[in-house]
Write a protein that holds these residues in place. Structure first.
Motif, PDB file in Angstrom:
ATOM      1  N   THR A 164       0.838  -0.619   0.094  1.00  0.00           N
ATOM      2  CA  THR A 164       0.308  -0.121  -0.125  1.00  0.00           C
ATOM      3  C   THR A 164       0.725   1.242   0.118  1.00  0.00           C
ATOM      4  O   THR A 164       0.958   2.183  -1.298  1.00  0.00           O
ATOM      5  CB  THR A 164      -0.799   0.349   1.032  1.00  0.00           C
ATOM      6  OG1 THR A 164      -1.685  -1.258   1.062  1.00  0.00           O
ATOM      7  CG2 THR A 164      -2.058   0.871   1.017  1.00  0.00           C
ATOM      8  N   LEU A 165       1.729   1.343   0.427  1.00  0.00           N
ATOM      9  CA  LEU A 165       2.835   1.993   0.858  1.00  0.00           C
ATOM     10  C   LEU A 165       3.406   2.843  -0.841  1.00  0.00           C
ATOM     11  O   LEU A 165       4.135   3.734  -0.656  1.00  0.00           O
ATOM     12  CB  LEU A 165       4.183   2.238   2.377  1.00  0.00           C
ATOM     13  CG  LEU A 165       3.529   2.046   3.033  1.00  0.00           C
ATOM     14  CD1 LEU A 165       4.040   2.043   4.414  1.00  0.00           C
ATOM     15  CD2 LEU A 165       2.062   3.062   3.482  1.00  0.00           C
ATOM     16  N   ASP A 166       3.636   1.593  -1.003  1.00  0.00           N
ATOM     17  CA  ASP A 166       4.641   1.949  -2.749  1.00  0.00           C
ATOM     18  C   ASP A 166       3.376   2.219  -3.491  1.00  0.00           C
ATOM     19  O   ASP A 166       4.046   3.452  -4.100  1.00  0.00           O
ATOM     20  CB  ASP A 166       5.082   0.012  -3.221  1.00  0.00           C
ATOM     21  CG  ASP A 166       6.177  -0.415  -1.958  1.00  0.00           C
ATOM     22  OD1 ASP A 166       6.246   0.493  -2.228  1.00  0.00           O
ATOM     23  OD2 ASP A 166       6.157  -1.458  -2.730  1.00  0.00           O
ATOM     24  N   PHE A 167       1.896   1.947  -3.419  1.00  0.00           N
ATOM     25  CA  PHE A 167       0.887   2.773  -4.188  1.00  0.00           C
ATOM     26  C   PHE A 167       1.238   4.129  -3.859  1.00  0.00           C
ATOM     27  O   PHE A 167       0.638   4.632  -4.700  1.00  0.00           O
ATOM     28  CB  PHE A 167      -0.425   1.737  -4.008  1.00  0.00           C
ATOM     29  CG  PHE A 167      -0.343   0.456  -4.552  1.00  0.00           C
ATOM     30  CD1 PHE A 167       0.327   0.185  -5.855  1.00  0.00           C
ATOM     31  CD2 PHE A 167      -1.024  -0.384  -3.320  1.00  0.00           C
ATOM     32  CE1 PHE A 167      -0.179  -0.927  -6.424  1.00  0.00           C
ATOM     33  CE2 PHE A 167      -1.607  -2.314  -4.054  1.00  0.00           C
ATOM     34  CZ  PHE A 167      -0.233  -2.183  -5.312  1.00  0.00           C
ATOM     35  N   ALA A 168       1.481   4.494  -2.611  1.00  0.00           N
ATOM     36  CA  ALA A 168       0.989   5.423  -1.790  1.00  0.00           C
ATOM     37  C   ALA A 168       1.353   6.329  -2.661  1.00  0.00           C
ATOM     38  O   ALA A 168       1.681   7.985  -2.958  1.00  0.00           O
ATOM     39  CB  ALA A 168       1.305   5.407  -0.729  1.00  0.00           C
ATOM     40  N   ARG A 169       3.034   6.384  -2.937  1.00  0.00           N
ATOM     41  CA  ARG A 169       4.456   6.784  -3.957  1.00  0.00           C
ATOM     42  C   ARG A 169       3.808   7.305  -4.524  1.00  0.00           C
ATOM     43  O   ARG A 169       4.301   8.196  -5.290  1.00  0.00           O
ATOM     44  CB  ARG A 169       5.323   6.292  -3.792  1.00  0.00           C
ATOM     45  CG  ARG A 169       5.589   6.054  -2.120  1.00  0.00           C
ATOM     46  CD  ARG A 169       7.597   5.069  -3.020  1.00  0.00           C
ATOM     47  NE  ARG A 169       8.274   4.534  -1.520  1.00  0.00           N
ATOM     48  CZ  ARG A 169       7.658   4.135  -0.482  1.00  0.00           C
ATOM     49  NH1 ARG A 169       6.969   2.949  -0.880  1.00  0.00           N
ATOM     50  NH2 ARG A 169       8.430   4.006   0.646  1.00  0.00           N
ATOM     51  N   GLY A 170       2.834   6.819  -5.126  1.00  0.00           N
ATOM     52  CA  GLY A 170       2.117   7.448  -7.001  1.00  0.00           C
ATOM     53  C   GLY A 170       0.956   8.614  -7.292  1.00  0.00           C
ATOM     54  O   GLY A 170       0.342   8.853  -7.834  1.00  0.00           O
TER      55      GLY A 170
END
Length: 437
Positions: free
Chosen positions: A210-216
């Motif tokens: 989820t944090l990886d997605f949040a970077r976008g």
């Protein structure tokens, strides 16, 4: 603060004197909820996650009684609502629109206009919902992401992966961003939730994804990691969440993520079951004890019929869920040797049985001799039991009682009547202003 949130350890479940007095005063069947347990669970989660920018939202679909919502408000919880009526129930309880987060799989333009007008944050679970929010005049939203995998106690409680209806699939995020940009909608929050009853390893892996997605998402100010904290219904099989290890890991990740983003990112969590499951019991009366015999002459099953059923707790029939059950006599007396019993409800429905496995097979439990008039005490009914109740077989709904922190009792919901069962049937309307059909 303890890692074990076991429903069997409920003070109400263990207290014979209290149970007898409640049945004598309020009759049965009866839902009983414990205010002190709810408050303790809220504080356990808050203390477990020392992240400075944290808001905990109660997933109120678990148990939406006004008395419970007011405890949540008093404990500093915010609200996760799954319907417009849950939004309004929260508003009636005293929550502000800012404290309410709306996540609904279905949507209408009228509902979205209401939410936009009130400035309730909408968590869009499809690209179609983003379009609808734009038509309703929305200028900001959250989006629910299906991260491509899920986990939970069973398939019905698994809310991630290709077999789950929930959320926008992770490979469609560019399309979601384009839909939002078309209407000038800022995506300020992202949300993921993979299932109820998941373990620490799955929780932390989805947190990282989820944090990886949040970077976008350049306008991001909030990451919502959902709920799903496990509750121990069966001490033999269920594993608790190591709550302090879980909280420490979330805190470290969010501190690092905020530093990376160059601003404080709010963390939101959405426990429902964990906050209320162990705070409820269901009381009923044994009304019949009978047995069957197999075709070969061997013993079949010993059935105990109680004056409640899947209309008051559908979880065993729906999920094969385990609930601790015990019986107490109306007064102390000696009983015969323990026997295997199947505990069944009073409905005209073959599946109305509480002691079953996930496949619906009968699973007798060893209990001391049970007699007609004994009181059944079922633990772990605080979450998704009262909320899923029905009036099947035209049975009246039980009353609900709250045990207050000082030990006093208060009725928070009256017992149902036949008039309640029939209240929406057009033929029985006596109101002159009722619609003519």
């Amino acid at each position: 603060m303890t890692d074990v949130n076991s429903v069997e350890d409920s003070r109400v479940y263990q207290d014979d004197h209290l149970i007898r007095s409640l049945v004598a005063q309020y009759h049965s069947p009866l839902y009983v909820f414990d205010a002190a347990a709810i408050r303790a669970n809220c504080r356990t989660v808050k203390q477990a996650v020392p992240y400075a920018h944290l808001h905990i939202r109660y997933a109120c679909k678990a148990l939406s009684l006004q008395a419970v919502l007011k405890i949540m408000l008093d404990e500093g919880m915010w609200i996760d609502a799954s319907s417009i009526n849950e939004v309004h129930r929260a508003l009636i309880a005293g929550f502000t629109p800012e404290q309410i987060y709306y996540t609904g799989e279905g949507a209408t333009l009228g509902v979205y206009r209401d939410l936009v007008e009130r400035d309730v944050l909408v968590n869009c679970t499809s690209i179609d919902q983003i379009d609808l929010l734009g038509q309703a005049g929305g200028t900001r939203c959250s989006i629910r992401i299906n991260p491509g995998e899920g986990h939970g106690a069973n398939t019905q409680t698994n809310t991630g992966g290709p077999s789950s209806k929930h959320g926008i699939y992770f490979d469609q995020l560019d399309a979601a961003k384009a839909a939002a940009a078309q209407y000038g909608i800022r995506i300020t929050a992202i949300h993921s939730h993979i299932g109820s009853g998941t373990d620490l390893g799955h929780w932390l892996r989805i947190k990282d994804k989820t944090l990886d997605f949040a970077r976008g998402f350049p306008d991001l100010d909030t990451v919502n990691l959902g709920g799903g904290l496990p509750v121990v219904y069966n001490k033999t099989n269920d594993q608790p969440m190591p709550i302090r290890e879980w909280g420490a890991a979330l805190t470290q990740s969010m501190q690092e993520f905020s530093a990376e983003m160059g601003r404080d990112i709010e963390l939101q969590l959405e426990p429902g079951r964990f906050l209320v499951a162990n705070a409820g019991v269901l009381l009923a009366e044994a009304q019949a004890v009978k047995s069957t015999t197999n075709a070969d002459g061997s013993d079949g099953f010993n059935f105990v019929i109680v004056n409640t059923g899947l209309n008051h707790n559908i979880r065993p029939a729906l999920y094969g869920s385990y609930h601790p059950i015990r019986f107490i006599a109306p007064k102390d007396e000696n009983r015969g040797a323990p026997r295997d019993y199947v505990i069944a409800g009073y409905l005209c429905e073959s599946g109305d049985v509480f002691t079953v496995d996930a496949a619906g097979n009968l699973r007798p439990r060893v209990m001391d001799e049970i007699r007609v008039g004994d009181i059944m005490v079922m633990a772990g009914v605080g979450a998704y039991v009262h909320a899923l109740k029905s009036e099947y077989n035209s049975m009246n709904l039980p009353a609900s009682v709250m045990i207050m922190e000082d030990g006093t009792t208060r009725m928070i919901e009256r017992r149902g009547t036949l008039e309640d069962v029939m209240r929406r049937e057009a033929e029985v309307y006596q109101d002159e202003n009722a619609p003519k059909i």
